[in-house]
Design an enzyme around this catalytic site. Structure first.
Site, PDB file in Angstrom:
ATOM      1  N   LYS A   1      50.021  11.986 -10.844  1.00 35.39           N
ATOM      2  CA  LYS A   1      49.556  12.468 -12.154  1.00 35.39           C
ATOM      3  C   LYS A   1      50.360  13.699 -12.605  1.00 35.39           C
ATOM      4  O   LYS A   1      51.029  14.341 -11.801  1.00 35.39           O
ATOM      5  CB  LYS A   1      48.060  12.810 -12.077  1.00 35.39           C
ATOM      6  CG  LYS A   1      47.190  11.597 -11.721  1.00 35.39           C
ATOM      7  CD  LYS A   1      47.224  10.542 -12.799  1.00 35.39           C
ATOM      8  CE  LYS A   1      46.351   9.333 -12.513  1.00 35.39           C
ATOM      9  NZ  LYS A   1      46.954   8.365 -11.594  1.00 35.39           N
TER      10      LYS A   1
HETATM   11  C1  LIG Z   1      42.738   4.728 -14.853  1.00 34.65           C
HETATM   12  C2  LIG Z   1      42.547   5.282 -13.478  1.00 34.65           C
HETATM   13  N1  LIG Z   1      41.305   5.445 -12.996  1.00 34.65           N
HETATM   14  C3  LIG Z   1      41.079   5.949 -11.766  1.00 34.65           C
HETATM   15  C4  LIG Z   1      42.114   6.316 -10.944  1.00 34.65           C
HETATM   16  C5  LIG Z   1      41.819   6.813  -9.571  1.00 34.65           C
HETATM   17  O1  LIG Z   1      42.192   8.144  -9.375  1.00 34.65           O
HETATM   18  P1  LIG Z   1      42.221   8.738  -7.899  1.00 34.65           P
HETATM   19  O2  LIG Z   1      43.477   8.269  -7.265  1.00 34.65           O
HETATM   20  O3  LIG Z   1      42.208  10.232  -8.108  1.00 34.65           O
HETATM   21  O4  LIG Z   1      41.000   8.263  -7.197  1.00 34.65           O
HETATM   22  C6  LIG Z   1      43.422   6.168 -11.392  1.00 34.65           C
HETATM   23  C7  LIG Z   1      44.531   6.551 -10.500  1.00 34.65           C
HETATM   24  O5  LIG Z   1      45.676   6.337 -10.720  1.00 34.65           O
HETATM   25  C8  LIG Z   1      43.651   5.637 -12.687  1.00 34.65           C
HETATM   26  O6  LIG Z   1      44.893   5.464 -13.160  1.00 34.65           O
END
Ligand SMILES: Cc1ncc(COP(=O)(O)O)c(C=O)c1O
Length: 373
Positions: free
Chosen positions: A192
């Site tokens: 990110k």
């Molecule tokens: C749209 C979306 N939701 C949720 C997530 C999950 O995030 P995390 O990796 O912090 O759990 C991501 C991760 O890339 C994402 O792109």
């Protein structure tokens, strides 16, 4: 295969930048459980979004944050065991984590198609869909695609009108995240724009709801050791808070880097009207993902042809979540826009250190490959 231009090459704060915060951990001897560094992250995020620090909670990652926010919201909407499945609506065009969170919160997913321009759900489209849901819908998880800004006020209105809980999956939307009564959950994953390796946070102007989410990421505890709700362990450690603080220190430079990358891609594709960047890319928000689409489906072997010329690509959301092997059985609307995007949408290299000239070269390689040259 080592590619000249991998699709992602995250660059997190250096050891030197993190060290002052690690020394604070040594001094505090506090390692997790909403420690002082996690508190400092919350205070800085609150300042950034113009809200009170009590309106922010750190979480271990966005998947845990979404799960906890849905658990907190579902708890607020009391249901009887005889009411049948509690449906949660979500777009089919998203990363599979959105669906994992819905299931982890004990809700039954129902997949909706996305709007063709914004690649996301709109309050009106969801309201129109309500009569088609087989059971009782209790919540909706709109998703900000690849960090695209969203309007929380319109979702708060939707929530008031329909009685459904809204939990915004704003995983990639750190730069232009909007804050309202409904919670929004952000990711600090290495991929990110603001990256801590793993991490995340949730925001809402409803302090009681934030406290409820804090309970749901802390075994159901709040002030004592009695589990008061269904819960998980989703707290951010002090070590991840240290990296997050160092990443926040560097944010102005990081944002410029991603802006410059997007601007170079816009320049690179400006003369090719068959290729479209996700609207707004490099214009009004920073994203760590460069997504292109075009009118015709991408030709077979396209990804491999680019790889052979040193350009890494990724179908970040594959064919959408209805196509994930584990989850094919869930109910869904027809998904023409999701299917359209899945056949035409691909992520290109995007990472700090990628220079303008290299991006123009990548754009030329993409154009040539599409023309079969
Ligand atoms: C749209 C979306 N939701 C949720 C997530 C999950 O995030 P995390 O990796 O912090 O759990 C991501 C991760 O890339 C994402 O792109």
């Amino acid at each position: 295969m080592m590619l000249r231009f991998p699709v992602a090459r995250p660059r997190l704060p250096t050891a030197d930048a993190i060290l002052p915060y690690l020394r604070q951990i040594d001094e505090n001897q506090y390692y997790s459980n909403f420690g002082p560094l996690a508190g400092a992250v919350e205070a800085r995020l609150a300042e950034r979004y113009g809200i009170d620090a009590a309106c922010v909670t750190t979480v271990s990652n966005a998947t845990a944050g979404l799960t906890a926010a849905l658990q907190a919201e579902a708890r607020a909407r009391k249901r009887n065991v005889n009411d049948g499945a509690a449906y949660c609506l979500l777009p089919a065009w998203t990363f599979v984590a959105t669906l994992h969170a819905v299931l982890a919160a004990g809700l039954e997913p129902y997949l909706l198609d996305v709007d063709e321009d914004s690649w996301s759900l709109t309050p009106q489209a969801v309201e129109n869909a309500l009569s088609r849901i087989p059971g009782e819908p209790v919540a909706v998880v709109p998703v900000s695609p690849f960090g695209r800004p969203y309007d929380m006020a319109s979702w708060d209105d939707f929530s008031r009108r329909t009685g459904l809980a809204v939990v915004m999956d704003s995983a990639a939307a750190f730069d232009k995240g909007d804050v309202g009564l409904s919670p929004a959950v952000f990711s600090l994953h290495a991929t990110k724009v603001l990256a801590a390796g793993e991490g995340g946070f949730a925001v809402s102007t409803d302090v009681d709801l934030i406290n409820e989410i804090r309970k749901c990421i802390n075994f159901g505890f709040f002030g004592d050791r009695v589990a008061q709700s269904r819960a998980i362990n989703g707290k951010m450690s002090e070590y991840h808070a240290a990296v997050t603080l160092a990443a926040l220190d560097a944010w102005p430079q990081t944002r410029r880097i991603f802006d410059d990358i997007a601007a170079a891609y816009r320049e690179g594709f400006a003369a090719d009207n068959r290729i479209r960047l996700l609207p707004g890319t490099g214009d009004d928000y920073a994203s760590s993902t460069i997504m292109i689409t075009r009118e015709d489906p991408l030709p077979p072997g396209f990804d491999e042809a680019l790889a052979a010329r040193g350009v890494g690509t990724r179908r970040w959301w594959g064919g959408g979540i209805a196509k994930q092997v584990a989850y094919r059985r869930f109910s869904s609307d027809l998904l023409p826009v999701t299917d359209w995007l899945a056949q035409r949408c691909i992520g290109l290299p995007c990472y700090p250190g990628l220079e303008r000239d290299e991006i123009l070269e990548i754009a030329a390689i993409v154009g040539d490959t599409l023309r079969g040259r």
